[in-house]
Design a protein around this motif. Structure first.
Motif: not given
Length: 679
Positions: A456-480
């Motif tokens: 839904d247009g939001l980046l998430y921080a973690s994925s395990t077994a096809g399940v994405s969870r936790f809205e992304a943090y600063l590091d996720d955006y900056a590093f990506l």
């Protein structure tokens, strides 16, 4: 099975069969603790953490200890890799309360009304030892203290909340000058271990962002600074030759327990290896040492073989333990290599790796370079070429044997921030080494994040077994964003470039502190924790603020986008006063300061000819400059931002070179471009 059996985190699921009545962090546990007025026992760790496993085995798997925990507390288990927002806050709280750094496992006892800790520590043994209280006896003492000293808890909460929210005065703008870069260099050299390389004593960590800063300064100064060259080379040699590096399988362990780079904690973390892959590539490219290309190729091969999922994302870590014993997978007894290798190969390996010396790890040997190969070859009456060939074959034999052992556990979480660091490392290595397979590996991981970790247009921080969870943090955006910029320099893609611009816009919209400058670790809409972190200091990884500032400066100059440049400048002006006194702790921000003071050199190549693009890029990539960005775009690409669309080849190969806002006339001759860059 307790509630953790329903979680996606491999670390939490490791505790699913504990007799402890564990909760994941969430409203159910927090409301229960508050309603029952029971203190919270919060345990934070991660899958590859050796002492987390030790405490779990000694205490959390013990029925008697678990019964006491269940009676007295609401018990919450957190994977710090999924919830770095919680980990950052509670690590800082631990440091304030205990007056010493924290670590993992992190053990805290929280007031259920405020979620502030009133007692904390890291590892606790089951019975008193190592100068630490026994965990079983500690539990009722903490619970009794909670009941008997409620007034003290209120005062403790007020004081701790004030300390957590205290903000340092920002550095004066006049300090943001080249003199601060010189001061950072001097502070780093004071901290440098001239005997072993690296910075500080035991335990010894890589300090990648600091070495990267020093490398950029060395090259910017015309490579004349001998003290700086010595510090960089001795540190990189110490790690590449030491036990922190896996000489058979490639890749680096997290840190060594000694100052000599000998014996590591044996977990292999994706984030370390991504950052080190970039660093060693740039050091080789910057002519610090050609031999570092071996480390680059071995580490990249390990990543693609062991750490990349079939869907493209990179896994998080390999455990330190196998069969419950730390380092068991990696250590050797004397009989194994003697049996596996020919007499000639064994003599060489014994001299080179120190197998003929006293065991260095629990009556066994952990491989590290004991003497230069030239000297080991001479001791075996071998030519250097023969020794090199013999060593390659011996390593293959030993590695094949090692692969038959029980492997360390794999944490198969796919974390956006850590993937971004590895994407950047693989992209840099692929571009510099002209290895298309490295670039394709990075592209697969980047595209996996774009598809599997966006909802839904939001980046998430973690994925395990096809399940994405936790809205992304600063590091996720900056590093990506940083990784995406490296990736399009390795191989242009309009789709990927368009997405990284969207990520940069989201970073400014959702994370920036518009008043004081810099970026919060969590977005404006994120779940509220006791305080909202905004750190500019480097930790195990470069700070998200530093990565954001550097990348926004680069992207701002590529696109001619003043919003990005202004946000980066506001971040630099948010540096605390502490940065003037201990600037080496802010090495990532100092790299950004260098880009601000000396604007980056951007080279845009447009060409209708694939062979020209490859040839021109290969020439440019022969040398490393920290402030250079080079993007090659085929002429038939039309879906471009205005700044790039206006720079076209018009049927021939053209290079557009700018330094900051000053641009030269287009160049159509490769030798002319090479001469210009050399100047």
């Amino acid at each position: 099975m307790n509630r953790l059996s329903r979680e996606t985190s491999p670390y939490l699921r490791q505790h699913a069969d504990n007799p402890v009545d564990w909760f994941p962090w969430g409203s159910e546990a927090l409301h229960l603790a508050k309603d029952q007025d029971r203190p919270i026992l919060l345990s934070i760790g991660y899958a590859a953490c050796h002492w987390c496993h030790v405490m779990a085995h000694e205490s959390f798997e013990d029925v008697t200890v678990a019964q006491r925990m269940n009676e007295l507390f609401v018990n919450i288990k957190v994977d710090r890799e999924e919830r770095p927002d919680l980990d950052k806050v509670y690590q800082k709280a631990h440091q304030l309360l205990s007056r010493r750094p924290g670590g993992w496992p992190l053990t805290l006892f929280l007031n259920p009304g405020t979620l502030l800790p009133f007692f904390c520590g890291t590892y606790f043994p089951p019975q008193a030892r190592y100068g630490l209280p026994g965990f079983y006896d500690l539990l009722p003492q903490v619970a009794d203290h909670f009941r008997a000293h409620r007034d003290d808890l209120v005062r403790n909460d007020d004081a701790l909340m004030h300390a957590l929210n205290r903000e340092e005065q920002p550095i004066t703008t006049g300090m943001l000058q080249a003199a601060l870069l010189v001061r950072t260099r001097s502070a780093a050299l004071e901290y440098f271990d001239a005997i072993n390389g690296g910075f500080g004593g035991a335990p010894k960590f890589p300090h990648v962002s600091l070495i990267d800063f020093l490398l950029g300064q060395w090259l910017a100064g015309g490579a004349q600074d001998r003290a700086l060259a010595t510090a960089i080379r001795k540190t990189l040699d110490g790690m590449a030759d030491g036990g922190i590096y896996d000489h058979l399988g490639g890749g680096f362990y997290r840190y060594t327990v000694d100052a000599e780079w000998n014996i590591p904690h044996f977990e292999k973390m994706l984030y370390d290896n991504g950052a080190l892959l970039s660093l060693y590539t740039r050091a080789a490219q910057g002519q610090i040492g050609e031999k570092y290309y071996r480390v680059v190729h071995e580490t990249a091969a390990w990543v693609m073989t062991e750490m990349q999922s079939p869907d493209g994302g990179y896994y998080s870590s390999l455990d330190a333990d196998s069969e419950g014993i730390e380092g068991l997978f990696y250590r050797w007894n004397r009989a194994e290599p003697r049996k596996l290798l020919s007499d000639e190969a064994y003599r060489l390996c014994a001299a080179y790796y120190g197998l003929d010396q006293t065991p260095n790890f629990e009556e066994h040997w952990h491989l590290r370079v004991s003497m230069p190969l030239e000297k080991a070859a001479a001791s075996c009456a071998m030519s250097l070429q023969t020794a090199e060939e013999t060593l390659v074959q011996a390593r293959q034999i030993l590695q094949h044997y090692r692969e038959q052992r029980t492997r360390p556990g794999l944490d198969n979480k796919i974390l956006t921030a850590w993937n971004a660091l590895m994407i950047g490392g693989m992209a840099v290595a692929g571009r510099v080494c002209r290895r298309r397979d490295y670039i394709e590996s990075a592209e697969r991981a980047f595209d996996f994040i774009h598809t599997a970790l966006v909802r839904d247009g939001l980046l998430y921080a973690s994925s395990t077994a096809g399940v994405s969870r936790f809205e992304a943090y600063l590091d996720d955006y900056a590093f990506l964003i940083e990784a995406g910029l490296e990736l399009v320099q390795a191989h242009w893609s309009s789709v990927r470039f368009e997405w990284l611009i969207a990520l940069a816009d989201k970073l400014l919209e959702a994370f920036e502190d518009k008043e004081a400058g810099g970026f919060y670790f969590t977005s404006h809409n994120h779940e509220r924790v006791i305080v909202r972190s905004k750190s500019l200091i480097d930790e195990a990884m470069i700070s998200g603020n530093a990565a954001a500032a550097s990348t926004l400066l680069k992207l701002g100059h590529v696109l001619g986008e003043p919003r990005y440049l202004a946000a980066a400048e506001r971040t630099l002006k948010a540096l605390p006063e502490d940065a003037a006194n201990a600037p080496d702790r802010y090495a990532g921000m100092m790299t950004a300061l260098g880009l601000w003071l000396y604007p980056p050199e951007t080279i845009i190549i447009r060409s209708p000819y694939r062979e020209d693009i490859d040839g021109w890029m290969a020439r440019i990539d022969k040398e490393y400059r920290a402030n250079r960005i080079c993007i090659a775009i085929p002429d038939d690409e039309t879906a471009l931002p205005e700044q790039l669309k206006n720079r076209n080849g018009v049927g021939r190969t053209v290079a557009y070179v700018c330094r900051g806002t000053e641009c030269l006339a287009p160049l159509t001759d490769l030798q002319e471009l090479a001469d210009l860059l050399r100047k």
